[in-house]
Design a protein around this motif. Structure first.
Motif, mmCIF file in Angstrom:
data_model
loop_
_atom_site.group_PDB
_atom_site.id
_atom_site.type_symbol
_atom_site.label_atom_id
_atom_site.label_comp_id
_atom_site.label_asym_id
_atom_site.label_seq_id
_atom_site.Cartn_x
_atom_site.Cartn_y
_atom_site.Cartn_z
ATOM 1 N N SER A 61 0.938 -1.353 -0.016
ATOM 2 C CA SER A 61 0.135 0.127 -0.034
ATOM 3 C C SER A 61 0.636 1.113 0.009
ATOM 4 C CB SER A 61 -0.719 -0.085 1.375
ATOM 5 O OG SER A 61 -0.124 0.192 2.152
ATOM 6 N N THR A 62 0.283 2.318 -0.230
ATOM 7 C CA THR A 62 0.993 3.622 -0.077
ATOM 8 C C THR A 62 1.473 4.025 1.230
ATOM 9 O OG1 THR A 62 -0.271 4.507 -2.109
ATOM 10 C CG2 THR A 62 0.732 6.134 -0.643
ATOM 11 N N ALA A 63 0.642 3.691 2.152
ATOM 12 C CA ALA A 63 1.021 3.824 3.589
ATOM 13 C C ALA A 63 2.316 3.165 3.931
ATOM 14 C CB ALA A 63 0.048 3.633 4.584
ATOM 15 N N SER A 64 2.370 1.741 3.529
ATOM 16 C CA SER A 64 3.536 1.016 3.497
ATOM 17 C C SER A 64 4.702 1.705 2.939
ATOM 18 C CB SER A 64 3.323 -0.595 3.303
ATOM 19 O OG SER A 64 2.182 -0.976 3.905
ATOM 20 N N TRP A 65 4.682 1.819 1.463
ATOM 21 C CA TRP A 65 5.623 2.624 0.614
ATOM 22 C C TRP A 65 6.224 3.804 1.508
ATOM 23 C CZ3 TRP A 65 8.065 1.963 -3.890
ATOM 24 C CH2 TRP A 65 8.767 3.039 -4.432
ATOM 25 N N ASP A 66 5.292 4.364 1.890
ATOM 26 C CA ASP A 66 5.931 5.849 2.736
ATOM 27 C C ASP A 66 6.694 5.373 3.774
ATOM 28 O OD1 ASP A 66 4.652 7.373 0.500
ATOM 29 O OD2 ASP A 66 2.911 7.809 2.025
ATOM 30 N N GLN A 67 6.324 4.341 4.604
ATOM 31 C CA GLN A 67 7.079 3.977 5.668
ATOM 32 C C GLN A 67 8.226 3.431 5.387
ATOM 33 O OE1 GLN A 67 4.569 1.376 8.276
ATOM 34 N NE2 GLN A 67 6.647 0.575 8.946
ATOM 35 N N LEU A 76 3.543 -0.216 -7.080
ATOM 36 C CA LEU A 76 2.397 -0.746 -7.837
ATOM 37 C C LEU A 76 1.535 -1.586 -6.719
ATOM 38 C CD1 LEU A 76 0.288 -0.688 -10.110
ATOM 39 C CD2 LEU A 76 1.717 -2.381 -11.190
ATOM 40 N N PRO A 77 0.793 -1.135 -5.932
ATOM 41 C CA PRO A 77 0.115 -2.149 -5.194
ATOM 42 C C PRO A 77 -0.721 -3.205 -5.909
ATOM 43 C CG PRO A 77 -0.443 0.159 -4.428
ATOM 44 C CD PRO A 77 0.199 0.200 -5.689
ATOM 45 N N THR A 78 -0.909 -4.358 -5.511
ATOM 46 C CA THR A 78 -1.470 -5.526 -6.039
ATOM 47 C C THR A 78 -2.723 -5.262 -6.767
ATOM 48 O OG1 THR A 78 0.000 -6.802 -4.531
ATOM 49 C CG2 THR A 78 -1.915 -8.145 -5.926
ATOM 50 N N ALA A 79 -3.580 -4.745 -5.991
ATOM 51 C CA ALA A 79 -4.893 -4.587 -6.445
ATOM 52 C C ALA A 79 -5.012 -3.332 -7.795
ATOM 53 C CB ALA A 79 -5.761 -3.805 -5.374
ATOM 54 N N THR A 97 9.230 -8.978 -7.591
ATOM 55 C CA THR A 97 8.329 -8.537 -6.692
ATOM 56 C C THR A 97 8.594 -8.748 -5.159
ATOM 57 O OG1 THR A 97 6.712 -10.555 -6.594
ATOM 58 C CG2 THR A 97 6.310 -8.966 -8.366
ATOM 59 N N TYR A 98 8.273 -7.518 -4.506
ATOM 60 C CA TYR A 98 8.544 -7.833 -3.045
ATOM 61 C C TYR A 98 7.351 -7.178 -2.121
ATOM 62 C CZ TYR A 98 10.294 -2.985 -2.212
ATOM 63 O OH TYR A 98 10.217 -1.660 -1.931
ATOM 64 N N CYS A 99 7.093 -7.615 -1.227
ATOM 65 C CA CYS A 99 6.142 -7.029 0.010
ATOM 66 C C CYS A 99 6.976 -6.890 1.117
ATOM 67 C CB CYS A 99 4.784 -7.986 -0.045
ATOM 68 S SG CYS A 99 5.227 -9.627 0.561
ATOM 69 N N ASN A 105 2.145 -12.815 1.855
ATOM 70 C CA ASN A 105 2.300 -13.365 0.521
ATOM 71 C C ASN A 105 2.158 -12.221 -0.443
ATOM 72 O OD1 ASN A 105 -0.526 -13.130 0.865
ATOM 73 N ND2 ASN A 105 -0.940 -15.267 0.477
ATOM 74 N N GLY A 106 2.037 -11.159 0.018
ATOM 75 C CA GLY A 106 1.669 -9.972 -1.141
ATOM 76 C C GLY A 106 2.449 -9.857 -2.454
ATOM 77 N N ALA A 107 3.803 -10.206 -2.101
ATOM 78 C CA ALA A 107 4.703 -10.431 -3.405
ATOM 79 C C ALA A 107 4.133 -11.508 -4.402
ATOM 80 C CB ALA A 107 6.104 -10.458 -2.899
#
Length: 163
Positions: A61-67, A76-79, A97-99, A105-107
């Protein structure tokens, strides 16, 4: 005179299911490397001069990216992959890909979505967690950071683990 029966040797829990034949094991482990890359190899490829030959994609997510995220990664969030992948990615360039980390299991879901759209894809084992734990620089919304390598995940006094 009665003799005691000889007890059958105990089977190790590890060997209750016998190891695969060497040829089967080689095929399995070769296939695993087709689908996965590790954090150290990704970091080495990104830090080398020239094109690493792949795009690194953060599927959180964008919040995770910003963190925190890997410098140079595409966000590019999976959704959003079905609607935005073609604008951001070239199908002739492999995607890694990574998460968050091994517990996420997002990646894997992102890799599946990309593969279904026709992209060549691998998953970075360990995700962002191991990127940070192995002492590689990362970016946050506030700027770049780097932490000391965790001695349980990376060698403290060497360039690489030698594996």
């Amino acid at each position: 005179m009665t003799t005691a029966a000889t007890a059958a040797p105990a089977v190790s829990p590890v060997l209750r299911v016998a190891p695969a034949a060497p040829a089967e094991a080689a095929a399995y482990f070769r296939a695993s490397l087709v689908f996965h890359a590790d954090v150290s190899d990704v970091a080495a490829a990104l830090s080398a001069d020239g094109d690493p030959g792949f795009v690194l994609l953060d599927s959180r997510s964008t919040a995770s990216w910003d963190q925190g995220h890997v410098p140079g990664a595409v966000h590019l969030p999976t959704a959003l992959i079905p609607e935005q992948a073609e604008q951001l990615l070239d199908k002739s360039v492999p995607v890694v890909t990574y998460c968050w980390g091994p517990g996420c299991n997002g990646a894997t879901r992102a890799a599946l979505a990309l593969a279904e759209l026709g992209y060549q894809v691998k998953e970075m084992l360990g995700g962002f967690e191991y990127w940070v734990r192995e002492g590689f620089e990362f970016e946050t919304w506030e700027g770049r950071e780097q932490r000391d390598a965790d001695a349980l995940t990376a060698p403290v006094d060497a360039e690489d683990c030698g594996c």
